[in-house]
Design an enzyme around this catalytic site. Structure first.
Site, PDB file in Angstrom:
ATOM      1  N   GLN A   1       6.510   8.923  26.577  1.00  0.00           N
ATOM      2  CA  GLN A   1       6.409   7.470  26.658  1.00  0.00           C
ATOM      3  C   GLN A   1       5.153   7.433  27.818  1.00  0.00           C
ATOM      4  O   GLN A   1       3.946   6.751  28.188  1.00  0.00           O
ATOM      5  CB  GLN A   1       6.607   6.615  27.556  1.00  0.00           C
ATOM      6  CG  GLN A   1       8.275   6.187  26.492  1.00  0.00           C
ATOM      7  CD  GLN A   1       9.680   7.040  26.401  1.00  0.00           C
ATOM      8  OE1 GLN A   1       9.155   8.245  26.415  1.00  0.00           O
ATOM      9  NE2 GLN A   1      10.414   6.024  26.222  1.00  0.00           N
TER      10      GLN A   1
ATOM     11  N   ARG B   1       9.269  22.406  26.577  1.00  0.00           N
ATOM     12  CA  ARG B   1       9.138  22.017  25.855  1.00  0.00           C
ATOM     13  C   ARG B   1       7.543  21.826  25.104  1.00  0.00           C
ATOM     14  O   ARG B   1       6.581  21.377  25.385  1.00  0.00           O
ATOM     15  CB  ARG B   1       9.970  20.923  25.346  1.00  0.00           C
ATOM     16  CG  ARG B   1       9.311  19.710  25.420  1.00  0.00           C
ATOM     17  CD  ARG B   1      10.264  18.296  25.251  1.00  0.00           C
ATOM     18  NE  ARG B   1       9.980  17.710  25.986  1.00  0.00           N
ATOM     19  CZ  ARG B   1       9.495  16.155  25.178  1.00  0.00           C
ATOM     20  NH1 ARG B   1      11.295  15.900  23.912  1.00  0.00           N
ATOM     21  NH2 ARG B   1       9.293  14.670  25.464  1.00  0.00           N
TER      22      ARG B   1
ATOM     23  N   HIS C   1      10.130  16.857  17.020  1.00  0.00           N
ATOM     24  CA  HIS C   1      10.037  17.591  17.522  1.00  0.00           C
ATOM     25  C   HIS C   1      10.070  19.462  16.988  1.00  0.00           C
ATOM     26  O   HIS C   1      10.064  19.676  15.856  1.00  0.00           O
ATOM     27  CB  HIS C   1      12.120  17.531  16.948  1.00  0.00           C
ATOM     28  CG  HIS C   1      11.922  16.160  17.273  1.00  0.00           C
ATOM     29  ND1 HIS C   1      12.277  15.156  18.910  1.00  0.00           N
ATOM     30  CD2 HIS C   1      12.706  15.095  16.479  1.00  0.00           C
ATOM     31  CE1 HIS C   1      12.306  14.503  18.959  1.00  0.00           C
ATOM     32  NE2 HIS C   1      13.075  13.724  17.320  1.00  0.00           N
TER      33      HIS C   1
ATOM     34  N   ASP D   1     -10.888 -10.050  -8.885  1.00  0.00           N
ATOM     35  CA  ASP D   1     -11.959  -8.980  -8.900  1.00  0.00           C
ATOM     36  C   ASP D   1     -13.142  -9.838  -8.373  1.00  0.00           C
ATOM     37  O   ASP D   1     -14.559  -8.431  -9.044  1.00  0.00           O
ATOM     38  CB  ASP D   1     -11.997  -9.566 -11.190  1.00  0.00           C
ATOM     39  CG  ASP D   1     -12.928  -8.284 -11.090  1.00  0.00           C
ATOM     40  OD1 ASP D   1     -12.394  -7.130 -11.454  1.00  0.00           O
ATOM     41  OD2 ASP D   1     -14.340  -8.663 -12.305  1.00  0.00           O
TER      42      ASP D   1
ATOM     43  N   ASN E   1       7.621  11.504  17.925  1.00  0.00           N
ATOM     44  CA  ASN E   1       8.015  12.739  18.230  1.00  0.00           C
ATOM     45  C   ASN E   1       8.208  13.926  17.125  1.00  0.00           C
ATOM     46  O   ASN E   1       9.196  13.883  16.968  1.00  0.00           O
ATOM     47  CB  ASN E   1       9.120  13.040  18.875  1.00  0.00           C
ATOM     48  CG  ASN E   1       9.043  13.230  20.664  1.00  0.00           C
ATOM     49  OD1 ASN E   1       8.494  14.431  20.132  1.00  0.00           O
ATOM     50  ND2 ASN E   1       9.754  13.464  21.836  1.00  0.00           N
TER      51      ASN E   1
ATOM     52  N   PHE F   1      11.582  16.635  29.703  1.00  0.00           N
ATOM     53  CA  PHE F   1      12.506  15.585  28.695  1.00  0.00           C
ATOM     54  C   PHE F   1      13.332  16.447  29.794  1.00  0.00           C
ATOM     55  O   PHE F   1      14.522  17.166  29.556  1.00  0.00           O
ATOM     56  CB  PHE F   1      12.599  15.616  27.652  1.00  0.00           C
ATOM     57  CG  PHE F   1      13.170  14.427  27.322  1.00  0.00           C
ATOM     58  CD1 PHE F   1      12.986  13.352  27.981  1.00  0.00           C
ATOM     59  CD2 PHE F   1      14.180  14.470  26.300  1.00  0.00           C
ATOM     60  CE1 PHE F   1      13.715  12.393  27.609  1.00  0.00           C
ATOM     61  CE2 PHE F   1      15.044  13.350  26.173  1.00  0.00           C
ATOM     62  CZ  PHE F   1      14.297  12.085  26.522  1.00  0.00           C
TER      63      PHE F   1
END
Lengths: 315, 315, 315, 315
Positions: free
Chosen positions: A239, A191, A267, A66, A265, A174
């Site tokens: 990465q 993507r 998606h 406190d 990630n 990817f």
């Protein structure tokens, strides 16, 4: 041998700390009709000579949580809040230097940002001199955070941000990954890449003799470099994007020695529209919640020892 | 010197890991009309020879996170789920032994518990032999968690629980503490003590040669000792209660070497009813949200090195 | 015509209410060494002759929300808390009868349930007479809720529960549905049926002259019938299960005239394991978060007018 | 009379609806190197001739919720997403007109806003013609929402926003209120006024013959007027501020007939610093979480019937 007859092996107390978490302090500063606001969530953790409170419950060495809360509010009045980092340094120094049993103080602060509400309002005689400026709207993007640790001799300041959500709608691929018997993922050559950035960076500043970094300017610059590196990287993996963000910040900001990212990630799956006679040319995506990839790494200056923990949350 | 002319100091990659977080797997096992359910949330983090994916984006060493997710589901079929710990061990071993670049796997699992819905139903000829038992209601108390780490040679298993909320309505005091100029808290000789227990305990088991602990029995026993120590301790500080919980568990459970707690002190303030001509004899409390005290400590066997991180969340 | 020249069409004030939301009150009752706990979250909304506070800001008719909060705590002392419903009735009656401008009071209460922590402890001389019983662990399943509305003449009590998660691992099918050009879903003849029940039921009691229902017994019985109907229904649609739950409750509980459910269909998708050479015989499921089906309906006694709103959340 | 002998009173089915909630759709539109993003969370609720699916489980009239989800994605491709309102209108019309048993469709949409990440990048030959613009950062302030309801004949469009947090650091008072025996609150002549605005406004547009409002412009204008009214009102009560926001919007936006607000009074308590020898001149505040005041009201054009429900959440 029955449980009750078993001789207990000696047990000891390990790392321990205590304090008041999440004191919410709002500090208003008035400059005539123009007000300024600082809105913080402050958590203090203290450690030191605290064995006895665990063993016997004696609070003789315990400054109540406190009181740490009260100190946060009193310091907001006495010293103002220049930046989260500066305010945390004041607090950490106070606890370590004013209380004999306290050897280390760690102060964590979240800062909530506010923008001014712009009002054309009535024209003022002189150039807006007396126009009231006391209205604010909370900025909704990331939360700025900092953690200050002080042991009476040296400082460690780790600042960062949480929940900065970014998305590239192209320039992400990817492919070329390992395939085992459980792999079904098709390769992707265009993507969406989206993530909710959590980042923490450690300042080189550790000593009262060194010049203190310009905390607010540093934050703005790190944030800008982070966003630009995200935007400008043609990404073959999350990465790679992470590493670009880290190196760009270290290249441009001398005051920082180490940075760690935790990047979910998020998606975005291309929806299969063929059953409906439609072709989905990277136009319509399903934004998934769980599961998500999670990419984490530290980037640091060569020759420096990493000190940011692996798990960032709560830091 | 302009920013662009500044020679960049060398930057390197530090600790890094990646994987799929929060794969939600439900496994049903049918034993005639009696079904059994296991409901897990599985997060996998892999690390090893992964520099290149950061530097150039080459995924040549990267098993996609989508594959780790697939593996979770395939293993649930192939091996069943005996306990969260056993399932995590299977997964961690698989990733480290089947993929050359992967040196370490860390599997975190949350387990959601279900109770059976009891239905008197129609009487069955024989003693309930064919009575369907496929209905469940989610148990709402704590979430059981575990983290398995494997580096190809030795194991580290840290299990625990999150969000077990407990309260003593008496037998708690707080007085005799340090008072400085910011202290206003009155001493308390009969207060509510309430906390939401987050705990993690590390098993001594680290080697395939050692006998494997009985994971489920261990969990139930730790939980029972924790609750009883909380209930039976006359508390002069939450630290004392914490230490009693820790020592009691280590005294009774040989398989565990170390335990860490993070205990928010969920303040229940006695409401001042005097303005209304009423006397509050420890009857009416305001349950506050923020700020809260936060008490954290490790208790461990003498001679053992502490390995549970200071910050428990997400672990 | 410029905007500033446009004659404003007259604007009026519609339904309005105000009050203090989420006052957290914990009431301890001591019966010797045995303590009892009631843990509520109380929200009060008042309405009546309140136009002026909107038009001019005059608070002459406004009982401050701070006062409504104080009243909650004072009443907890003065009257105790027998059940959420009974406590809400006391409060609603007070506000309407004691304040001239207040015509209607609506009190919403969430109740958090606690179980006792069982401790074998030391044997007591007499049969446990003095054994302390003041330790509790929060029950984690559903939250019990109620809403009491009073206009000075008649009562409306709508009770219910939130977040009771249930699952049948078989005895659920879904087929024979409409197929249009956007339909791709395969029919299912054995699926998991899982939902997180939100339900609200309205009591027939509306007049102080009528006998008051046994609120706690009613709650327990409704909950039991709801669970059993869920478990015992062989389901061809979640709507069918909903209707069975509703009719069973109305068939068994005379005090209730109407019940509404909001049932998210928590999808558990059978994972396709064929790519891994495995056959998934209704064993391994992916528990999805979003999107989810959402099934909502009211079941009520013939001749009664429905009064539970379509949207249940917050009620 | 035993329970089993009691003749059941007839039970009927009341209002019911079903659909797929929270389909997350992201739509990317490419205009050369410049991409545009729309990010929606779409929930569909359908009702009509659906008694049988409740009584017998027959799905003969049921378009699966999976199909409604597919339709959302297919429409995003076929029609694009001009605004949340326009997209919801397309969907609602489709379900009502294409499926005989469906009489009413209600589409709720949350829209998440994104800003472009600005990158100075390399200068381009022509004026930025080929500069890639595909990077976005999520805007964090309020969430824009809309609800479209269609019964085959007329439309109801209710749009709004959620979680727009605003604060005035002065120009707010609270005094002159009713005082009863439970009142302890001191009057305030200069306080912080802060709230997290939830608002919903109903458009007059209801008929395909009428000109369709400019949805996006309307949203921006309503938001601007709301913020300015908040900032410019010298407030004697939060109700007064609410009413000023409502009237200002109705005065300036002809397309809107009714608006409802739910305004939590986010209390900022002046911290008592006197025990520390400090004077708090409206500088240091404790931002409290719970309880909070809650002020709710509808403002509407005279002669119009209010149609926005009392409880805004989820709408």
């Amino acid at each position: 041998m029955a449980e009750k007859d078993r001789p207990a092996r000696p047990v000891i107390l390990g790392q321990n700390q205590y304090g008041k978490a999440e004191s919410r302090v709002v500090r208003i500063t008035r400059e005539g009709a123009t007000h300024h606001i600082k809105d913080l969530n402050v958590s203090v953790a203290l450690s030191g000579d605290m064995d006895e409170v665990h063993y016997s419950g004696s609070n003789a060495n315990v400054l109540p949580t406190d009181t740490t809360k009260n100190t946060v509010y009193a310091f907001a009045k006495e010293h103002g809040i220049d930046s989260a980092e500066q305010f945390g340094i004041l607090l950490a120094r106070h606890f370590v230097t004013s209380q004999e049993p306290i050897e280390t103080a760690r102060v964590r602060i979240e800062e909530y940002a506010w923008d001014r509400i712009e009002t054309p309002g009535a024209p003022s005689a002189s150039a807006g001199a007396d126009r009231p400026r006391h209205s604010f709207v909370r900025t909704g993007q990331e939360t700025r955070v900092t953690q200050i640790t002080y042991d009476g001799a040296s400082w460690e300041v780790i600042s960062g941000l949480t929940d900065l959500t970014v998305l590239n709608s192209t320039n992400s691929e990817f492919w070329g990954y390992v395939k085992d018997k459980y792999t079904t993922l098709p390769e992707a050559h265009d993507r969406i890449l989206a993530t909710e950035v959590t980042a923490r960076w450690r300042f080189g500043w550790s000593d009262d003799e060194q010049p203190v970094p310009a905390w607010d300017e540093s934050y703005e610059q790190v944030r800008t470099h982070l966003l630009r590196a995200f935007a400008e990287t043609y990404s073959l993996s999350l990465q790679q994007t992470l590493y670009q963000m880290g190196t760009r910040i270290l290249d441009h900001r001398d005051e920082i020695d180490e940075i760690r990212f935790s990047l979910p990630n998020k998606h975005h799956f291309l929806v299969d529209l063929e059953p409906f006679g439609l072709k989905n040319e990277n136009e319509v995506y399903f934004a998934a919640d769980r599961p998500y990839g999670l990419i984490e790494a530290t980037v640091l200056r060569d020759g420096h020892e990493p000190r940011i923990p692996v798990d960032l949350t709560n830091l």
